[in-house]
Design a protein around this motif. Structure first.
Motif, PDB file in Angstrom:
ATOM      1  N   GLY A   3       1.819  13.918   8.849  1.00  0.00           N
ATOM      2  CA  GLY A   3       1.477  12.741   9.638  1.00  0.00           C
ATOM      3  C   GLY A   3       0.361  11.915   9.046  1.00  0.00           C
ATOM      4  O   GLY A   3       0.391  10.682   9.099  1.00  0.00           O
ATOM      5  N   PHE A   4      -0.641  12.584   8.468  1.00  0.00           N
ATOM      6  CA  PHE A   4      -1.742  11.805   7.912  1.00  0.00           C
ATOM      7  C   PHE A   4      -1.280  10.987   6.706  1.00  0.00           C
ATOM      8  O   PHE A   4      -1.745   9.875   6.484  1.00  0.00           O
ATOM      9  N   GLU A  36       1.744   5.497  17.190  1.00  0.00           N
ATOM     10  CA  GLU A  36       2.872   6.017  17.963  1.00  0.00           C
ATOM     11  C   GLU A  36       4.077   6.296  17.074  1.00  0.00           C
ATOM     12  O   GLU A  36       4.765   7.311  17.246  1.00  0.00           O
ATOM     13  N   ILE A  37       4.337   5.423  16.121  1.00  0.00           N
ATOM     14  CA  ILE A  37       5.467   5.620  15.214  1.00  0.00           C
ATOM     15  C   ILE A  37       5.250   6.863  14.358  1.00  0.00           C
ATOM     16  O   ILE A  37       6.161   7.673  14.165  1.00  0.00           O
ATOM     17  N   VAL A  38       4.030   7.044  13.868  1.00  0.00           N
ATOM     18  CA  VAL A  38       3.734   8.212  13.033  1.00  0.00           C
ATOM     19  C   VAL A  38       3.897   9.494  13.833  1.00  0.00           C
ATOM     20  O   VAL A  38       4.463  10.482  13.343  1.00  0.00           O
ATOM     21  N   LEU A  39       3.428   9.514  15.062  1.00  0.00           N
ATOM     22  CA  LEU A  39       3.586  10.716  15.891  1.00  0.00           C
ATOM     23  C   LEU A  39       5.051  10.978  16.223  1.00  0.00           C
ATOM     24  O   LEU A  39       5.483  12.128  16.275  1.00  0.00           O
ATOM     25  N   GLN A  97       7.442  20.080  21.908  1.00  0.00           N
ATOM     26  CA  GLN A  97       7.018  19.054  20.961  1.00  0.00           C
ATOM     27  C   GLN A  97       5.812  18.271  21.476  1.00  0.00           C
ATOM     28  O   GLN A  97       4.998  17.803  20.681  1.00  0.00           O
ATOM     29  N   LEU A  98       5.705  18.123  22.788  1.00  0.00           N
ATOM     30  CA  LEU A  98       4.564  17.418  23.361  1.00  0.00           C
ATOM     31  C   LEU A  98       3.256  18.117  22.999  1.00  0.00           C
ATOM     32  O   LEU A  98       2.260  17.472  22.674  1.00  0.00           O
ATOM     33  N   GLY A  99       3.268  19.444  23.016  1.00  0.00           N
ATOM     34  CA  GLY A  99       2.077  20.191  22.608  1.00  0.00           C
ATOM     35  C   GLY A  99       1.750  19.985  21.144  1.00  0.00           C
ATOM     36  O   GLY A  99       0.580  19.826  20.763  1.00  0.00           O
ATOM     37  N   PHE A 100       2.767  19.987  20.290  1.00  0.00           N
ATOM     38  CA  PHE A 100       2.541  19.736  18.871  1.00  0.00           C
ATOM     39  C   PHE A 100       2.046  18.317  18.632  1.00  0.00           C
ATOM     40  O   PHE A 100       1.199  18.081  17.764  1.00  0.00           O
ATOM     41  N   MET A 101       2.563  17.376  19.396  1.00  0.00           N
ATOM     42  CA  MET A 101       2.128  15.990  19.238  1.00  0.00           C
ATOM     43  C   MET A 101       0.677  15.818  19.678  1.00  0.00           C
ATOM     44  O   MET A 101      -0.061  15.026  19.084  1.00  0.00           O
ATOM     45  N   VAL A 107      -5.393  14.322  14.259  1.00  0.00           N
ATOM     46  CA  VAL A 107      -5.392  13.836  12.881  1.00  0.00           C
ATOM     47  C   VAL A 107      -5.041  12.353  12.834  1.00  0.00           C
ATOM     48  O   VAL A 107      -5.696  11.567  12.132  1.00  0.00           O
ATOM     49  N   ILE A 108      -4.016  11.964  13.583  1.00  0.00           N
ATOM     50  CA  ILE A 108      -3.565  10.573  13.568  1.00  0.00           C
ATOM     51  C   ILE A 108      -4.651   9.650  14.119  1.00  0.00           C
ATOM     52  O   ILE A 108      -4.868   8.556  13.599  1.00  0.00           O
TER      53      ILE A 108
END
Length: 128
Positions: A3-4, A36-39, A97-101, A107-108
């Motif tokens: 993501g970074f 938002e797009i990156v996440l 996935q919400l937890g991972f996001m 980082v984002i």
């Protein structure tokens, strides 16, 4: 792609080269588009594959054949019968996935210099 890294690529391409979106800030809704797009890049492919395979399995099931034999319309079969059963695993994985996001948002948010829930959760773990 991490993501970074995709965030930095988007900043360079969409923010600096093309100047379509602002690089950072919190004044307008456009400031939140790139983060938002990156996440979403990390979560959407898995959810799409799961939704597709779930719909393929659901449309091949016996109850769909029965609904077709009863004369139900195609949109009603898909929306009412198939999608309801195919959505259950998608919702389950989306919750994970919400937890991972949330973890990835730390980082984002630092890449895009945004204050948000990721930084709040990081500060709460540190006791700040």
């Amino acid at each position: 792609m991490p993501g970074f890294w995709s965030g930095l690529v988007m900043i360079v391409l969409l923010g600096l080269e093309l100047q379509w979106l602002p690089i950072s800030g919190v004044e307008t809704w456009q400031d939140y588009l790139m983060p938002e797009i990156v996440l979403a890049f990390s979560a959407i492919p898995a959810l799409m594959r799961l939704a597709r395979s779930g719909m393929i399995d659901a449309l091949a099931a016996d109850y769909i054949r029965t609904a077709r034999a009863k004369g139900l319309s195609r949109p009603k079969i898909i929306l009412k019968h198939a999608l309801r059963n195919a959505a259950m695993p998608v919702v389950s994985i989306a919750a994970v996935q919400l937890g991972f996001m949330l973890g990835g948002s730390e980082v984002i948010e630092s890449v895009f210099a945004l204050p948000g829930t990721g930084m709040w959760s990081w500060n709460s773990r540190l006791g700040l």
